[in-house]
Design a protein around this motif. Structure first.
Motif, PDB file in Angstrom:
ATOM      1  N   GLY A 192       0.820  -1.203   0.000  1.00  0.00           N
ATOM      2  CA  GLY A 192       0.000   0.000   0.000  1.00  0.00           C
ATOM      3  C   GLY A 192       0.853   1.252   0.000  1.00  0.00           C
ATOM      4  N   PHE A 193       2.022   1.198   0.649  1.00  0.00           N
ATOM      5  CA  PHE A 193       2.949   2.328   0.673  1.00  0.00           C
ATOM      6  C   PHE A 193       3.402   2.655  -0.749  1.00  0.00           C
ATOM      7  CE2 PHE A 193       6.889   4.573   1.062  1.00  0.00           C
ATOM      8  CZ  PHE A 193       6.882   5.213   2.294  1.00  0.00           C
ATOM      9  N   PHE A 194       3.846   1.629  -1.485  1.00  0.00           N
ATOM     10  CA  PHE A 194       4.287   1.847  -2.858  1.00  0.00           C
ATOM     11  C   PHE A 194       3.145   2.360  -3.727  1.00  0.00           C
ATOM     12  CE2 PHE A 194       4.697   0.421  -7.236  1.00  0.00           C
ATOM     13  CZ  PHE A 194       5.952   0.889  -7.577  1.00  0.00           C
ATOM     14  N   ALA A 195       1.988   1.741  -3.593  1.00  0.00           N
ATOM     15  CA  ALA A 195       0.849   2.122  -4.433  1.00  0.00           C
ATOM     16  C   ALA A 195       0.445   3.571  -4.215  1.00  0.00           C
ATOM     17  CB  ALA A 195      -0.331   1.192  -4.148  1.00  0.00           C
ATOM     18  N   GLN A 196       0.541   4.039  -2.980  1.00  0.00           N
ATOM     19  CA  GLN A 196       0.112   5.396  -2.661  1.00  0.00           C
ATOM     20  C   GLN A 196       0.955   6.449  -3.366  1.00  0.00           C
ATOM     21  OE1 GLN A 196      -1.587   7.123   1.269  1.00  0.00           O
ATOM     22  NE2 GLN A 196       0.615   7.066   1.558  1.00  0.00           N
ATOM     23  N   TYR A 197       2.230   6.158  -3.613  1.00  0.00           N
ATOM     24  CA  TYR A 197       3.120   7.149  -4.223  1.00  0.00           C
ATOM     25  C   TYR A 197       3.434   6.871  -5.689  1.00  0.00           C
ATOM     26  CZ  TYR A 197       3.863   8.912   0.475  1.00  0.00           C
ATOM     27  OH  TYR A 197       3.673   9.450   1.719  1.00  0.00           O
TER      28      TYR A 197
END
Length: 422
Positions: A81-86
């Motif tokens: 989710g961290f990667f997807a958010q940015y």
């Protein structure tokens, strides 16, 4: 900028994600960044309509793909989710910039691009043979944005840096924390995020210059510089009065009342410091007697006095708030005075104002399900940002970009793959 009506198939398909082209439709961005300072910059450009091609090393992709929270998927790697958010709204391709054959691929990308964003330590791209001076020969209109810890010049330029490095050396860390206590880092990666935002501003300014002159330029953004600009009055307090700001907890350096106050079920921020707001606050939370009985507190200058504030003003406010809940205080304050409940992130995500502003958006990731992330704070009535796009799988669009955008043949693509270049 490329003609938005004459894209290659891969660009046409990508823009069909959103029927309404954004303000930056037609702008192509080559994104060779990782982690946050860089990916967030290019993501904002993607939200605004740019076609962003995220370039990752096939053997060492962006390591935030492993950062929590992780959404499981049967038979495949979990989604970060961290990667997807940015990294939403980006095309994904792989390219090993250390490979001798990478120059041809990158040069073709740069020739078709308007912007390149990188966040390596200064000098890294030069050592790889992909520095600005060479790439500007490939495309004189190129806007080359370099985000780094300390910038491209100065005695610290070669030092490795993280967000905390910028908070420490930019002054912010020394000012934050409880009064009388040790310095405390700001509870988010403010150095990374600030550099990303300044990176976007620099890119947009440089693109405007390209439109006028046809000349690209180098955009140099330092995390340390970015943090320094977030220190409010600290610089002028030192240069004008030789004062070195220290941690003040939740208090403001001189404006009072303007801080955190406890209430029955938590805390609120209350900022009724002007004469108008103070009178309304006395009448709203206290009584007419609180105003009439303390004429010495009617002026802002008096309330700003540290001793007066500690001995009279703050105790009065604490008395007003002690028996009321956050919701009750917000209801009383309404549109009259600045008072806000201090909310945890769960309360924020469910906040009706956040919902009304479309600041929590949802994307459906095949095999993973729905992921809710923050939206865009930039509201444009003609070309609204696109915020529902997905982050790419590693190298998801490599073949499409090489074949459709750059003109490589199938055999050439196979050769690049077999040689480890992509």
């Amino acid at each position: 900028m490329i003609d938005a009506t004459a894209h290659s198939p891969v660009l046409d398909a990508w823009e069909e994600v959103d029927a309404a082209h954004g303000s930056l439709a037609g702008v192509v961005v080559v994104d060779v960044t990782r982690v946050v300072a860089g990916p967030y910059c290019s993501m904002i450009l993607a939200d605004l309509g740019a076609t962003v091609i995220k370039v990752e090393n096939p053997d060492d992709p962006d390591y935030t793909r492993t950062f929590p929270p992780l959404l499981p998927r049967e038979g495949a790697e979990p989604l970060s989710g961290f990667f997807a958010q940015y990294n939403r709204n980006k095309l994904g391709m792989t390219l090993n910039l250390k490979s001798p054959d990478s120059a041809d691929v990158l040069d073709r990308l740069v020739a078709r691009a308007d912007v390149l964003v990188e966040n390596f330590r200064p000098g890294t791209m030069d050592r790889l043979g992909h520095g600005y001076e060479r790439l500007r020969q490939v495309n004189p209109r190129l806007v080359y944005a370099a985000l780094s810890g300390y910038g491209q010049s100065g005695p610290y330029r070669s030092r490795p840096a993280y967000d905390n490095s910028a908070q420490a050396t930019g002054g912010l860390w020394s000012m934050n924390g409880p009064a009388g206590g040790p310095p405390t880092r700001v509870g988010t990666i403010i150095g990374d995020l600030a550099a990303s935002l300044y990176g976007v501003i620099g890119v947009l300014a440089a693109l405007r210059h390209v439109e006028r002159t046809g000349e690209g330029q180098f955009v140099d953004v330092s995390q340390q510089d970015s943090v320094l600009t977030l220190t409010e009055n600290a610089v002028v307090s030192y240069t004008a009065e030789s004062k070195v700001p220290e941690p003040l907890g939740n208090a403001h350096p001189f404006v009072r009342p303007y801080e955190l106050f406890p209430c029955r079920d938590g805390y609120v921020f209350f900022g009724g410091y002007t004469d108008k707001f103070w009178r309304i606050s006395c009448e709203t939370f206290g009584s007419a007697a609180d105003w009439d009985a303390h004429p010495d507190l009617h002026t802002m200058a008096t309330r700003f006095d540290g001793d007066v504030y500690r001995e009279q003003v703050r105790p009065m406010i604490e008395r007003w708030f002690a028996h009321r809940t956050k919701a009750e205080l917000e209801a009383l304050a309404g549109d009259l005075v600045p008072l806000s409940a201090v909310k945890d992130i769960g309360e924020v995500v469910e906040d009706p104002q956040i919902a009304a502003r479309d600041m929590i958006v949802e994307a459906q990731y095949p095999g993973h399900g729905a992921l809710r992330t923050f939206g865009s704070p930039i509201k444009l009535d003609r070309t609204p940002p696109r915020t529902g796009g997905l982050a790419p799988e590693t190298g998801q669009h490599t073949t499409d970009v090489l074949r459709d955008l750059l003109g490589f043949t199938a055999d050439e693509v196979d050769a690049l793959r077999s040689g480890g270049t992509v």
